[in-house]
Scaffold this motif. Structure first.
Motif, PDB file in Angstrom:
ATOM      1  N   VAL A   1       0.839  -1.207   0.000  1.00  0.00           N
ATOM      2  CA  VAL A   1       0.000   0.000   0.000  1.00  0.00           C
ATOM      3  C   VAL A   1       0.871   1.252   0.000  1.00  0.00           C
ATOM      4  O   VAL A   1       0.672   2.180  -0.796  1.00  0.00           O
ATOM      5  N   VAL A   2       1.837   1.304   0.906  1.00  0.00           N
ATOM      6  CA  VAL A   2       2.703   2.487   0.999  1.00  0.00           C
ATOM      7  C   VAL A   2       3.467   2.690  -0.302  1.00  0.00           C
ATOM      8  O   VAL A   2       3.624   3.823  -0.788  1.00  0.00           O
ATOM      9  N   ASP A   3       3.939   1.604  -0.899  1.00  0.00           N
ATOM     10  CA  ASP A   3       4.669   1.710  -2.166  1.00  0.00           C
ATOM     11  C   ASP A   3       3.787   2.248  -3.282  1.00  0.00           C
ATOM     12  O   ASP A   3       4.269   2.933  -4.196  1.00  0.00           O
ATOM     13  N   ALA A   4       2.475   1.940  -3.222  1.00  0.00           N
ATOM     14  CA  ALA A   4       1.562   2.355  -4.295  1.00  0.00           C
ATOM     15  C   ALA A   4       1.139   3.812  -4.183  1.00  0.00           C
ATOM     16  O   ALA A   4       0.614   4.394  -5.145  1.00  0.00           O
ATOM     17  N   LEU A   5       1.343   4.431  -3.031  1.00  0.00           N
ATOM     18  CA  LEU A   5       0.976   5.837  -2.855  1.00  0.00           C
ATOM     19  C   LEU A   5       1.953   6.750  -3.598  1.00  0.00           C
ATOM     20  O   LEU A   5       3.119   6.401  -3.799  1.00  0.00           O
ATOM     21  N   ASP A   6       1.475   7.908  -3.986  1.00  0.00           N
ATOM     22  CA  ASP A   6       2.355   8.950  -4.512  1.00  0.00           C
ATOM     23  C   ASP A   6       2.891   9.723  -3.308  1.00  0.00           C
ATOM     24  O   ASP A   6       2.179  10.536  -2.710  1.00  0.00           O
ATOM     25  N   HIS A   7       4.136   9.475  -2.943  1.00  0.00           N
ATOM     26  CA  HIS A   7       4.694  10.076  -1.745  1.00  0.00           C
ATOM     27  C   HIS A   7       4.769  11.593  -1.843  1.00  0.00           C
ATOM     28  O   HIS A   7       4.811  12.277  -0.810  1.00  0.00           O
ATOM     29  N   GLU A   8       4.803  12.099  -3.038  1.00  0.00           N
ATOM     30  CA  GLU A   8       4.848  13.551  -3.225  1.00  0.00           C
ATOM     31  C   GLU A   8       3.473  14.198  -3.055  1.00  0.00           C
ATOM     32  O   GLU A   8       3.375  15.413  -2.904  1.00  0.00           O
ATOM     33  N   ARG A   9       2.420  13.391  -3.090  1.00  0.00           N
ATOM     34  CA  ARG A   9       1.055  13.920  -3.096  1.00  0.00           C
ATOM     35  C   ARG A   9       0.323  13.736  -1.773  1.00  0.00           C
ATOM     36  O   ARG A   9      -0.457  14.595  -1.363  1.00  0.00           O
ATOM     37  N   VAL A  10       0.560  12.631  -1.073  1.00  0.00           N
ATOM     38  CA  VAL A  10      -0.274  12.259   0.064  1.00  0.00           C
ATOM     39  C   VAL A  10      -0.081  13.227   1.227  1.00  0.00           C
ATOM     40  O   VAL A  10       1.036  13.601   1.583  1.00  0.00           O
ATOM     41  N   GLU A  11      -1.224  13.640   1.828  1.00  0.00           N
ATOM     42  CA  GLU A  11      -1.231  14.601   2.927  1.00  0.00           C
ATOM     43  C   GLU A  11      -1.752  13.996   4.226  1.00  0.00           C
ATOM     44  O   GLU A  11      -1.434  14.494   5.304  1.00  0.00           O
ATOM     45  N   HIS A  12      -2.557  12.948   4.117  1.00  0.00           N
ATOM     46  CA  HIS A  12      -3.201  12.327   5.286  1.00  0.00           C
ATOM     47  C   HIS A  12      -3.116  10.820   5.104  1.00  0.00           C
ATOM     48  O   HIS A  12      -3.621  10.283   4.110  1.00  0.00           O
ATOM     49  N   LEU A  13      -2.472  10.139   6.072  1.00  0.00           N
ATOM     50  CA  LEU A  13      -2.316   8.695   5.963  1.00  0.00           C
ATOM     51  C   LEU A  13      -2.600   8.060   7.320  1.00  0.00           C
ATOM     52  O   LEU A  13      -1.920   8.328   8.309  1.00  0.00           O
ATOM     53  N   ALA A  14      -3.643   7.231   7.367  1.00  0.00           N
ATOM     54  CA  ALA A  14      -4.005   6.495   8.576  1.00  0.00           C
ATOM     55  C   ALA A  14      -3.987   5.010   8.260  1.00  0.00           C
ATOM     56  O   ALA A  14      -4.773   4.539   7.430  1.00  0.00           O
TER      57      ALA A  14
ATOM     58  N   ALA B   1       8.835   0.323   5.063  1.00  0.00           N
ATOM     59  CA  ALA B   1       8.284   0.859   3.814  1.00  0.00           C
ATOM     60  C   ALA B   1       8.419   2.378   3.764  1.00  0.00           C
ATOM     61  O   ALA B   1       8.401   2.973   2.679  1.00  0.00           O
ATOM     62  N   PHE B   2       8.547   3.010   4.932  1.00  0.00           N
ATOM     63  CA  PHE B   2       8.718   4.456   4.991  1.00  0.00           C
ATOM     64  C   PHE B   2      10.191   4.858   4.978  1.00  0.00           C
ATOM     65  O   PHE B   2      10.527   5.979   4.606  1.00  0.00           O
ATOM     66  N   ALA B   3      11.057   3.954   5.431  1.00  0.00           N
ATOM     67  CA  ALA B   3      12.448   4.302   5.713  1.00  0.00           C
ATOM     68  C   ALA B   3      13.154   4.874   4.495  1.00  0.00           C
ATOM     69  O   ALA B   3      12.953   4.428   3.358  1.00  0.00           O
ATOM     70  N   ALA B   4      13.983   5.873   4.763  1.00  0.00           N
ATOM     71  CA  ALA B   4      14.789   6.548   3.733  1.00  0.00           C
ATOM     72  C   ALA B   4      13.918   7.203   2.670  1.00  0.00           C
ATOM     73  O   ALA B   4      14.412   7.538   1.595  1.00  0.00           O
TER      74      ALA B   4
ATOM     75  N   SER C   1      11.432   4.451  16.250  1.00  0.00           N
ATOM     76  CA  SER C   1      12.685   5.187  16.081  1.00  0.00           C
ATOM     77  C   SER C   1      13.036   5.354  14.610  1.00  0.00           C
ATOM     78  O   SER C   1      13.551   6.413  14.203  1.00  0.00           O
ATOM     79  N   ARG C   2      12.760   4.340  13.816  1.00  0.00           N
ATOM     80  CA  ARG C   2      13.034   4.447  12.380  1.00  0.00           C
ATOM     81  C   ARG C   2      12.207   5.563  11.756  1.00  0.00           C
ATOM     82  O   ARG C   2      12.705   6.358  10.960  1.00  0.00           O
ATOM     83  N   LEU C   3      10.926   5.629  12.123  1.00  0.00           N
ATOM     84  CA  LEU C   3      10.082   6.710  11.601  1.00  0.00           C
ATOM     85  C   LEU C   3      10.623   8.076  12.010  1.00  0.00           C
ATOM     86  O   LEU C   3      10.603   9.035  11.231  1.00  0.00           O
ATOM     87  N   ALA C   4      11.113   8.161  13.231  1.00  0.00           N
ATOM     88  CA  ALA C   4      11.591   9.438  13.739  1.00  0.00           C
ATOM     89  C   ALA C   4      12.890   9.878  13.081  1.00  0.00           C
ATOM     90  O   ALA C   4      13.092  11.073  12.832  1.00  0.00           O
ATOM     91  N   ALA C   5      13.770   8.925  12.775  1.00  0.00           N
ATOM     92  CA  ALA C   5      15.129   9.281  12.346  1.00  0.00           C
ATOM     93  C   ALA C   5      15.387   9.106  10.858  1.00  0.00           C
ATOM     94  O   ALA C   5      16.206   9.836  10.293  1.00  0.00           O
TER      95      ALA C   5
END
Length: 695
Positions: A332-345, A358-361, A383-387
């Protein structure tokens, strides 16, 4: 409060509690018409949903007590939120001019008037500004009432109509049928109905302006029928729940991944394979909540959503209460347009730390709202999400665990990010714009609390939720924490705080934005109440939640007689019957209900309740005293409204009969040991999930 204080409320963030505070300030100023007119102008920019009066206002109105600020109210919801209080008769604008200007009305199911929708329909022409209607708890037995409403000549001017709740399981009732007569197009821009009713509205041309819909799909045929409507392409927002099967499996008090329903998968595949969702920008897919698990479509259904290509066009996505697991969430995360998405739950999806990979880097330059609550993240994932993830505009972060609906009866399910995960976010560059942070039920201790409060990165934080993290201390050094400069609300409910923690908390001398704090479900007593009475920020607080604490008479008198809580809007001194220190049969001190003690109150809730069964056993005063208070013209309106709507069927002057279930009087050490045992079980469950295939 002077006009500068009123101006600060009008300039601040809109909310229901801020609206109540504004009305209380107007009332304290004597309700001059010119001030009310000024506030009406200032409120024009607020959403109507924020301009909602609480239940207590309607309860007072029903017994003849109006308020000068009623003309400022735009939202009406008379549903009862507290145990065993009577329904308030649904207000009729023909006889209650106070409600004529409503734009938003919730018509709830009432025990005393099952046909309340009929009453509302009869008055429909007399709500000239009405734009939004929510009707709760309808079933297949209400088709006749709903048909009368749909045929009314004033109904088509409604722009938002909700007849179902997206989270409904449909286990106990079916859905109503909504088929407006042909030939009269509605102004609907949003609707919440069954799949077949939405298909009818779209095909018939009855809702040409429809841009948003919530829909429950009950079987494969209904999914195909709805998908075949080309008018779906006009929708900009869609919330959908597939309710096509049920297997009933639940482990009750043990963690488990949940139930994948293959019929839901079939219907989801059929819908997303052919539906034209080319205009869609916001999508919500919601399953069903079990005690400690999820119930609904699984990986196959979500893969059908991915294959449709819709995710790449979205600015907002919510997937919730689905037993899908890490591999599917990663797709799911890979299929999103990371440049476009504003709200993700991605909430309650059986995610572990593997999901955060899937979020890292990666970079999400527009993401303002991220919700990963009620999953199974541990410290490395948080911690990965934070850093390692770039979230430069993030404002809302929810990493909370699953908090039971009724404190003290259901065990919470910890998302064990722990102190290490909290510390990672306290120092994260991604925290600089956070205004809302939820770390409830996350296995935090003193070190986690301290890291968050002392963070220089959380320079914009307004809301912090630390509830349901039983903790053995609140350091006195936190009185100088940087977060106090911006914090508006702090939730410390169910943290195991005792008097010493509250005394340290009240060492804070200045918290200029603070308006609310919750200490509910904590064993705090009279020393804590005396400390609160002396607390410098107390006069500015709108909310001080003391529900189900153990404060004695002397503490209550100290808090009330100090007359420091000048802005407090609601007094909730209810205790649950399982509380071993509940005030069964003991009359509250008269200082508590004196008008001078809490001059801004618009609601009071007192006595002994049974939150598990929804009962009320005692009302703070014996029957004879209640009668005297009700007959006394000097009794404050808020107390009269409470007393007039008590359901006396279970009330007693002595409390419940012997043999009632009481909470254990275990020591703090016992409670902490039990809590950290649940934290360890949560981590053991994470390993089970990682080693198994949820899909």
């Amino acid at each position: 409060m002077d006009n500068d204080g009123i101006d600060r409320i009008l300039a601040g963030p809109p909310s229901k509690i801020a609206f109540r505070a504004l009305c209380a300030a107007i009332d304290r100023a004597g309700n001059p018409p010119e001030l009310i007119a000024k506030c009406a102008q200032g409120l024009a920019a607020w959403p109507d949903s924020a301009r909602e009066a609480p239940w207590s206002w309607y309860a007072a109105l029903a017994i003849g007590h109006s308020k000068a600020t009623w003309p400022l109210v735009h939202a009406l919801d008379v549903s009862v939120k507290h145990c065993q209080l009577l329904d308030v008769a649904f207000p009729d604008p023909r006889t209650r001019p106070e409600v004529r200007q409503m734009t938003t009305v919730t018509v709830g199911w009432m025990m005393s008037d099952r046909r309340v929708l009929d009453s509302f329909t009869d008055s429909l022409a007399h709500w000239p500004d009405l734009r939004e209607v929510r009707v709760e708890y309808l079933s297949e037995h209400d088709d006749e009432m709903l048909a009368r409403f749909a045929e009314h000549e004033s109904a088509p001017r409604i722009e938002s109509l909700s007849l179902i709740t997206l989270g409904d399981s449909l286990l106990h009732s079916g859905l109503p049928t909504f088929r407006p007569p042909a030939g009269r197009p509605w102004r609907l821009r949003h609707v919440a109905v069954s799949g077949s009713d939405l298909a009818h509205l779209l095909r018939s041309g009855l809702a040409p302006d429809l841009r948003s819909a919530d829909v429950l799909v009950r079987d494969l045929d209904e999914a195909a029928e709805l998908a075949a409507c080309p008018e779906l392409a006009r929708l900009e927002r869609l919330g959908i729940g597939f309710r096509c099967g049920w297997n009933g499996h639940s482990t009750l008090m043990d963690l488990f991944a949940g139930n994948v329903i293959e019929q839901d998968n079939d219907a989801c595949e059929a819908f997303f394979a052919t539906a034209d969702l080319s205009g869609l920008r916001e999508l919500t897919v919601l399953g069903v909540e079990l005690v400690l698990g999820r119930h609904g479509l699984g990986a196959r259904g979500v893969d059908a959503i991915i294959a449709s290509g819709v995710l790449g066009r979205l600015t907002a996505l919510t997937l919730e209460l689905l037993p899908i697991g890490d591999a599917t969430i990663t797709r799911v995360v890979d299929a999103l347009d990371h440049e476009r998405v504003e709200h993700l739950a991605l909430a309650d999806l059986v995610a572990t730390d593997q999901t955060t990979a899937a979020f890292a880097a990666g970079s999400f330059p527009r993401l303002r709202h991220l919700d990963l609550s009620r999953n199974h993240l541990d410290a490395p994932g948080a911690s990965r999400l934070a850093a390692e993830v770039d979230l430069p505009v993030l404002e809302h972060l929810d990493l909370g665990g699953r908090v039971g609906a009724i404190q003290g009866y259901y065990q919470n399910a910890v998302q064990p990010i722990g102190d290490a995960g909290a510390s990672a976010w306290a120092t994260s560059r991604n925290a600089k714009n956070l205004t809302h942070l939820n770390m409830s039920c996350c296995g935090l201790g003193v070190d986690g609390f301290t890291a968050l409060m002392m963070s220089d990165q959380l320079a914009a934080l307004a809301t912090l939720n630390l509830s349901c993290n039983p903790c053995d201390g609140w350091p006195a050094a936190l009185r100088d924490a940087p977060v106090w400069r911006t914090l508006r609300t702090l939730d410390l409910a169910g943290t195991g705080f005792e008097d010493a923690e509250v005394e340290n908390l009240t060492l804070v001398g200045e918290a200029p934005e603070l308006r609310g704090i919750s200490l509910a479900y904590n064993p705090i007593g009279s020393d804590a109440a005396r400390a609160l009475a002396r607390w410098a920020p107390l006069p500015q607080l709108w909310e001080l939640d003391l529900h189900d604490t153990v404060i004695g008479d002397d503490g209550l008198v100290a808090l009330a007689a100090s007359q420091a809580a000048q802005s407090l809007l609601e007094l909730d001194l209810e205790q649950d019957c399982s509380n071993p220190h509940a005030r069964h049969g003991r009359q509250l001190p008269t200082e508590v209900i004196a008008r001078s003690s809490f001059p801004s109150l618009d609601a009071m809730y007192l006595g002994i309740v049974d939150e598990y069964h929804g009962g009320r056993y005692y009302a703070g005063f014996p029957a004879l005293v209640r009668e005297q208070l009700a007959a006394d013209p000097s009794t404050r309106t808020e107390l009269l409204a409470f007393l007039a709507h008590l359901d006396e069927s279970e009330l007693s002057d002595t409390g419940p009969e012997e043999g009632g279930v009481l909470r254990s009087s275990r020591t703090r050490a016992d409670h902490l040991a039990a809590y950290y045992s649940r934290v360890e079980k949560a981590r053991e469950f994470i390993q089970i999930v990682k080693e198994s295939t949820v899909e």
